[in-house]
Enzyme design. Sequence first.
Site, PDB file in Angstrom:
ATOM      1  N   HIS A   1      -7.167  -5.393  -1.957  1.00  0.00           N
ATOM      2  CA  HIS A   1      -6.031  -4.616  -1.450  1.00  0.00           C
ATOM      3  C   HIS A   1      -5.228  -5.479  -0.477  1.00  0.00           C
ATOM      4  O   HIS A   1      -5.363  -5.387   0.739  1.00  0.00           O
ATOM      5  CB  HIS A   1      -6.536  -3.347  -0.760  1.00  0.00           C
ATOM      6  CG  HIS A   1      -5.461  -2.333  -0.516  1.00  0.00           C
ATOM      7  ND1 HIS A   1      -4.731  -1.774  -1.533  1.00  0.00           N
ATOM      8  CD2 HIS A   1      -4.988  -1.784   0.630  1.00  0.00           C
ATOM      9  CE1 HIS A   1      -3.868  -0.914  -1.031  1.00  0.00           C
ATOM     10  NE2 HIS A   1      -3.991  -0.911   0.279  1.00  0.00           N
TER      11      HIS A   1
ATOM     12  N   ASP B   1      -8.756  -4.688  -6.387  1.00  0.00           N
ATOM     13  CA  ASP B   1      -8.389  -3.711  -5.367  1.00  0.00           C
ATOM     14  C   ASP B   1      -9.197  -2.417  -5.538  1.00  0.00           C
ATOM     15  O   ASP B   1      -9.074  -1.740  -6.557  1.00  0.00           O
ATOM     16  CB  ASP B   1      -6.888  -3.407  -5.472  1.00  0.00           C
ATOM     17  CG  ASP B   1      -6.351  -2.625  -4.287  1.00  0.00           C
ATOM     18  OD1 ASP B   1      -7.129  -1.916  -3.633  1.00  0.00           O
ATOM     19  OD2 ASP B   1      -5.139  -2.719  -4.020  1.00  0.00           O
TER      20      ASP B   1
ATOM     21  N   SER C   1       0.842  -1.185   0.000  1.00  0.00           N
ATOM     22  CA  SER C   1       0.000   0.000   0.000  1.00  0.00           C
ATOM     23  C   SER C   1       0.887   1.249   0.000  1.00  0.00           C
ATOM     24  O   SER C   1       1.663   1.436  -0.930  1.00  0.00           O
ATOM     25  CB  SER C   1      -0.954  -0.033   1.192  1.00  0.00           C
ATOM     26  OG  SER C   1      -1.988   0.909   1.018  1.00  0.00           O
TER      27      SER C   1
END
Length: 632
Positions: free
Chosen positions: A604, A572, A487
């Site tokens: 994600h 995602d 991330s």
Amino acid sequence: MKKITYIMITLLLTGLFYSCKEKLGVPPIIPLEDFFKNPEKSYFQISPDGKYLSYMAPFKDMKNIFIMEEGKDSAIQLTYETERSVYTYGWKNNTTILFVKDVGGDENMQIFSVDIESHEIMPVVAITGVRADLIDWLKEIPDEIIVGTNQRNPQVFDPYRINLKTGEMKMICENPGDIIGWLTDHEGKLRMAIASDGANQKILYRAAENQEFRVLLNISFKDNFNPLIFTFDNKNLYVLSNLGRDKSALVLYDPEKKQEMELILENDEVDMGGLMYSRKRKIITAGYYITDKTNWVFFDEETKSLFEDIQKELPGLEISIASENKEEDIFLVRAYSDRLRAAYYRYDLKNHQLTFIHDVSPWLKQEYMAVMKPVQYMSRDSLIIHGYLTLPVGVKPKKLPVVINPHGGPWARDEWGFNREVQFLANRGYAVFQMNFRGSVGYGKKFYEASFKEWGRKMQDDITDGVQWLINQGIADPERIAIYGGSYGGYATLAGLTLTPDLYCCGVDYVGVSNLFTFMNTIPPYWKPLLQMLYEMVGDPVKDSLSLAETSPVFLADKIKAPLFIAQGARDPRVNKAESDQMVEALKSRGIEVEYMVKDNEGHGFYNQENQFDFYRAMIVFLDKHMKTEKQ
């Protein structure tokens, strides 16, 4: 015959080699699957009447819910999910469990109920393309819950009171479009809301559910005023607040007079983290804050005695209360450390008796795990940066191959405790360095604000300064330093390879942002009310276009010298697959080595076990290839 003999001699010598290394204090190579496979049993909870223990365990590699009667060894399976693991669950009443899951990683959470007697599973809120979040479990009302959903408008969540027996779903009030959070009192009445104009916030309050909300406070998003719970007479509020101070403190607040009544707890170094309370005795029992580890401050002798009793039995371990029955005389305790993933215990308050229940990963021996050491260093502009350094067991800390591992968020933080990725890498001979760069939460308002519009700039400098500190300490081999993160940590990986191309020998980007412009355009619809805040914290695509272009790795791909491995979930909703596609295309067009893994059934981050195995297997092959470390 010669081939068989050769293989036998090779195996014998290999066994002797590992045996000698174990005697020298170096642990054996532990199978990758042992680190990342689902626990045998985890997330233990106790039913309100104390008759059942529930837990999650694998079924066809997916986490499902099981229950067992107290004092019995046999368990009953309640869910049979095979496409996607149960995300989380909890007891609603003595016979009903609620659980949450999504579809293929889309993060549109759906809520279901399961009856422990009939085993019947019923949808509570399970609407395609709609996200449902539990606002209040309503512990004192057996058959009702309050849920927020964006079924009316994808960008906002309306609160509904749902009757689990009849299925009736009644909107409590319509979100006017700017409410981003709700709070109920101890009777389950919706009494507070937090509104945002995209940057600044309004704290809204009403004395009763049949009244209109009125503005309690107007605050900047840079400030923190976080109502935790009402006092037990439902009149005042326990709040985490940094209004008029740098570090968030636990305070008592009067909403009628609009003023702080009492400072309950604060710490000079870090923000307060939260509090514990007793529903039965209707008192707050403890507060906590996190420095290197969690620190508890007790307001109640009974709770203090409970923790002290347990700590005597479990020295050196961090403990927390995972669950308790309604009478609050039976507690489930979760214990952990940097070398113990987690173990669960049952504590009988009447008899002061602690009983072991289960180690979630008994195959991971503590003596083979590495120590996570809290460290700190100074940034180039004189900020103290706290972090954690994990060194491989039995190896001298000199010129080691190191994996720099910045956390995601970025407005999150790394904490002390068991980390599967870190332990896996340490077992393979790598030191791992995690740092809470500026913007990491828990270190006060000034430290938080120091990160604004500093993606790829001072935030990245903090990471770079940590790498240089490791080199200066003689711990890191300058030629064998990798960077890996997910991330925001994935963005930091790409930024590290583009902005400091000579610092790292390779990088692993896991669902990371590569283009700050497209990142802003592809966020989930329910993040839209916070877009102006993101503009102030990250950058405005129009006003700050030059800065965003200068710090978007996709536009700097020609600067990359080191090999790169990218992993991405196709579904995602936060970091769109296009982010990774752009980076891969930009690198390949310049002839730069890049490996790319995409999982179609993930969002994600990889949640399914087989996908995790694939990712970490590919990652360690990639690191070994480019770090050229001597294997154990």
